[in-house]
Write a protein that holds these residues in place. Structure first.
Motif, PDB file in Angstrom:
ATOM      1  N   GLY A 101      37.572  30.290  40.705  1.00 16.12           N
ATOM      2  CA  GLY A 101      38.024  30.990  41.893  1.00 16.12           C
ATOM      3  C   GLY A 101      39.025  30.224  42.731  1.00 16.12           C
ATOM      4  N   PRO A 147      40.195  33.965  45.606  1.00 16.02           N
ATOM      5  CA  PRO A 147      40.897  35.244  45.549  1.00 16.02           C
ATOM      6  C   PRO A 147      40.069  36.305  44.813  1.00 16.02           C
ATOM      7  N   SER A 148      40.306  37.510  45.134  1.00 18.13           N
ATOM      8  CA  SER A 148      39.525  38.606  44.560  1.00 18.13           C
ATOM      9  C   SER A 148      39.814  38.817  43.078  1.00 18.13           C
ATOM     10  N   TYR A 149      40.975  38.395  42.601  1.00 16.47           N
ATOM     11  CA  TYR A 149      41.323  38.627  41.195  1.00 16.47           C
ATOM     12  C   TYR A 149      40.692  37.601  40.260  1.00 16.47           C
ATOM     13  N   THR A 195      37.332  36.408  39.068  1.00 18.29           N
ATOM     14  CA  THR A 195      35.927  36.819  39.145  1.00 18.29           C
ATOM     15  C   THR A 195      34.982  35.884  38.408  1.00 18.29           C
ATOM     16  N   ASP A 242      37.437  29.365  35.176  1.00 17.78           N
ATOM     17  CA  ASP A 242      37.740  30.176  36.352  1.00 17.78           C
ATOM     18  C   ASP A 242      36.702  29.896  37.428  1.00 17.78           C
TER      19      ASP A 242
END
Length: 81
Positions: free
Chosen positions: A13, A1-3, A5, A11
């Motif tokens: 993705g 997802p784009s949110y 990063t 994180d």
């Protein structure tokens, strides 16, 4: 997802449930995970400390082994505090 990063630890993705889509929810979940991690560290310390102290001569039931302590209450006389 784009949110996602990759700016935060862990994180990679991957968020199939969309739990991090809202920035406020993401911040709250990060805080809750940190709190749970600290409780887990205290739990681990609580398991190891009696074993270390019993090896130093401090009397503990069942030789201070954490997984045997629950059975001590079921013995005759229970725990002797």
């Amino acid at each position: 997802p784009s949110y996602l990063t990759g700016e935060f630890a862990g994180d990679y993705g991957w968020d199939t449930a969309g739990l991090s889509a809202d920035p406020e929810t993401f911040r709250r979940n990060r805080t809750l995970e940190l709190i749970h991690a600290r409780w887990a560290l205290l739990g681990a310390l609580g398991m190891v400390t009696p074993e270390i102290l019993s090896n130093s001569g401090v009397p503990f039931g069942a030789n201070g082994v954490w997984f045997k302590q629950g059975a001590e209450i079921l013995k005759e006389g229970g725990l002797n505090y």
